[in-house]
Design an enzyme around this catalytic site. Structure first.
Site, mmCIF file in Angstrom:
data_model
loop_
_atom_site.group_PDB
_atom_site.id
_atom_site.type_symbol
_atom_site.label_atom_id
_atom_site.label_comp_id
_atom_site.label_asym_id
_atom_site.label_seq_id
_atom_site.Cartn_x
_atom_site.Cartn_y
_atom_site.Cartn_z
ATOM 1 C CG ASN A 1 -1.563 1.753 11.517
ATOM 2 O OD1 ASN A 1 -1.353 1.309 10.375
ATOM 3 N ND2 ASN A 1 -1.810 0.977 12.534
ATOM 4 C CB SER B 1 -0.864 0.047 1.257
ATOM 5 O OG SER B 1 -1.565 -1.142 1.430
ATOM 6 C CG HIS C 1 -3.897 -9.028 1.090
ATOM 7 N ND1 HIS C 1 -4.171 -8.231 -0.003
ATOM 8 C CD2 HIS C 1 -2.878 -8.437 1.752
ATOM 9 C CE1 HIS C 1 -3.358 -7.191 0.014
ATOM 10 N NE2 HIS C 1 -2.558 -7.291 1.070
HETATM 11 N N1 HPA Z 1 -2.576 -4.030 11.632
HETATM 12 C C1 HPA Z 1 -2.586 -4.933 10.627
HETATM 13 N N2 HPA Z 1 -2.297 -4.635 9.382
HETATM 14 C C2 HPA Z 1 -1.976 -3.366 9.096
HETATM 15 C C3 HPA Z 1 -1.944 -2.374 10.089
HETATM 16 C C4 HPA Z 1 -2.259 -2.728 11.424
HETATM 17 O O1 HPA Z 1 -2.253 -1.900 12.356
HETATM 18 N N3 HPA Z 1 -1.569 -1.219 9.472
HETATM 19 C C5 HPA Z 1 -1.393 -1.521 8.164
HETATM 20 N N4 HPA Z 1 -1.637 -2.808 7.930
#
Ligand code: HPA
Length: 274
Positions: free
Chosen positions: A236, A31, A84
């Site tokens: 994040n 991403s 996925h």
């Molecule tokens: N958890 C799982 N997959 C993810 C996250 C997350 O916080 N952020 C981006 N992909």
């Protein structure tokens, strides 16, 4: 013949005449890196739909095609859009594109993804060099009759992420002035994000970043003896580490915001690897 291997050969045979060169590096775009290819000179494109029996992704924002181009002088096959496990595919289908890129001749696998940060020192927007992985929460793509043509039944996993490639990526980051964290990537199935308790569990287990891809690809590529490296964009902090709920939009936005820097790092790293 093993049906998984037969499918792989069918896929390969349906596209082999369209492959313009033997790639050295296979690059998987996560991403935020989806636009990476727009900065490159592309020699050929093979849409996943053109490949007989190939799994096609359903996630918004994930394009599905192989691109063939040069990063500097290095011939690269790029996977723009991965599938996925949470989309419902068998794990052998999830890693089929990785196996296909090895059949095309790629020796090096360069994995990228967006991931949640588990390590309290990480900030959203950081990049993390993957040093090792935990794939124990997802089924192994190697389950089933072993495909001897690809690799051994019981494969060693002591150095999935190649030390020399790690050194090159660290040097590339330093030369670009890009801060690079280092850590262990944990794969869970998704598609729900984790609960705070699951996040604590993964931290206790030694994880630094968490996501829903990559480690299964690492297993399949390691089985085939590829040299593997990977970088996560920490899009994040994982659930429960901040007081905000998590959303795919946030993940996508951070990934998009950091994309120019991520692209710079990937280009510098591949140029060095080549
Ligand atoms: N958890 C799982 N997959 C993810 C996250 C997350 O916080 N952020 C981006 N992909």
């Amino acid at each position: 013949m093993n049906p998984v291997y037969e499918k792989l050969q069918t896929c390969y045979n349906s596209i082999k005449d369209k492959i313009p060169f033997v790639p050295k590096v296979a690059l998987v775009l996560g991403s935020g890196l989806g636009g990476y290819a727009e900065t490159l000179q592309i020699e050929a494109v093979i849409d996943y739909h053109e490949i007989e029996g190939f799994p096609v992704s359903t996630v918004p924002g994930h394009k599905g095609r192989f691109l063939f181009g040069y990063v500097g002088e290095v011939p690269v096959v790029i996977m723009q859009g991965r599938v996925h496990y949470y989309e419902g595919y068998d794990m052998t289908d999830v890693v089929l594109p990785i196996r296909l890129m090895k059949m095309m001749g790629a020796e090096v696998l360069f994995l990228t993804n967006a991931a949640g940060g588990l390590n309290g020192d990480y900030r959203a927007g950081d990049f993390m060099l993957i040093k090792d992985q935990i794939a124990s929460f997802v089924p192994s793509p190697l389950i089933g009759e072993n495909i001897g043509e690809l690799g051994p039944r019981f494969c060693d996993m002591s150095e999935v992420y190649d030390e020399d490639l790690q050194t090159m990526i660290k040097e590339a980051a330093q030369e670009c002035g890009i801060k690079l964290q280092e850590g262990v990537y944990v794969q869970l199935t998704g598609p729900a994000y984790e609960t705070p308790a699951e996040v604590r569990m993964c931290r206790i287990l030694g994880g630094d970043a968490i996501g829903m891809s990559t480690a299964c690809e690492g297993v399949a590529a390691n089985h085939m003896g590829m040299k593997i490296c990977g970088i996560s964009c920490i899009s994040n902090l994982a659930c429960g580490m901040t007081d905000q709920p998590l959303s795919h939009t946030e993940v996508q936005e951070t990934a998009d915001r950091t994309a120019p820097l991520f692209q710079k790092l990937v280009t510098a790293a591949i140029t060095k690897i080549g």
